[in-house]
Scaffold this active site. Structure first.
Site, short mmCIF file in Angstrom:
data_model
loop_
_atom_site.label_atom_id
_atom_site.label_comp_id
_atom_site.label_asym_id
_atom_site.label_seq_id
_atom_site.Cartn_x
_atom_site.Cartn_y
_atom_site.Cartn_z
N CYS A 4 0.84 -1.20 0.00
CA CYS A 4 0.00 0.00 0.00
C CYS A 4 0.88 1.25 0.00
CB CYS A 4 -0.91 -0.02 1.22
SG CYS A 4 -1.81 1.51 1.45
N ASP A 30 -0.15 16.76 -1.17
CA ASP A 30 -0.47 15.93 -2.33
C ASP A 30 0.56 16.18 -3.42
OD1 ASP A 30 -3.37 14.49 -3.37
OD2 ASP A 30 -1.88 15.05 -4.89
N THR A 95 -8.17 6.53 -5.97
CA THR A 95 -7.06 5.85 -6.63
C THR A 95 -6.16 5.12 -5.65
OG1 THR A 95 -5.74 7.87 -6.60
CG2 THR A 95 -7.02 7.43 -8.59
N HIS A 100 -8.22 8.32 3.20
CA HIS A 100 -7.56 9.62 3.30
C HIS A 100 -8.56 10.75 3.12
CE1 HIS A 100 -7.24 8.17 -0.87
NE2 HIS A 100 -7.37 9.44 -1.25
N HIS A 102 -8.74 14.72 1.77
CA HIS A 102 -8.09 15.81 1.06
C HIS A 102 -8.50 17.11 1.76
CE1 HIS A 102 -7.24 13.50 -2.80
NE2 HIS A 102 -8.20 12.75 -2.29
#
Ligand code: 5GP
Ligand code: ZN
Length: 114
Positions: A4, A30, A95, A100, A102
């Site tokens: 992962c 990111d 994806t 998670h 953002h």
């Protein structure tokens, strides 16, 4: 989880630009930012998605949201405003299959959710 990407980032095996870290979560920039501020908040423990979370993860999930707010404060986007997004599954274009958030800010967002 051995294969992962975000587990590897959490373990420091893949470098990232750290914004915030505590025992439970890591926040980092990111790699392909969609806004002037674009930070990902991940649990250090592997959770695939919201569908994979268990009762015992409730405190962790709440902590992730609090960490997102901490990141917004650190990035000075509380007054201007910010958006917290979590994509789940194919139609949402998730994806990376490690839960998670953002944290997006630093520009005016479109009126829709995407
Ligand atoms: P998703 O599309 O699953 O909601 O979000 C995954 C995010 O991870 C994307 O915004 C993508 O740009 C980011 N990302 C993918 N690989 C890496 C990486 O190696 N490092 C960092 N910092 N971000 C990544
Ligand atoms: Zn993982």
């Amino acid at each position: 989880m051995n294969d992962c990407l975000f587990c590897k980032i959490a373990a420091g095996q893949i470098p990232s630009t750290k914004v915030y870290e505590d025992e439970q979560v890591l926040a980092f920039r990111d790699i392909a930012p969609q806004a002037p501020v674009h930070v990902l908040v991940i649990p250090k423990k592997h959770v695939s998605g919201w569908y994979d979370a268990k009762d015992e993860d409730d405190a962790l999930l709440a902590h992730m949201m609090r960490a997102a707010a901490t990141v917004a404060k650190m990035e000075n986007i509380v007054d201007s405003g910010f958006r917290v997004v979590s994509n789940c599954g194919a139609d949402a274009q998730q994806t990376v299959k490690h839960l998670h958030l953002h944290v997006l800010g630093g520009r005016a967002m479109a009126g829709e959710m995407a």
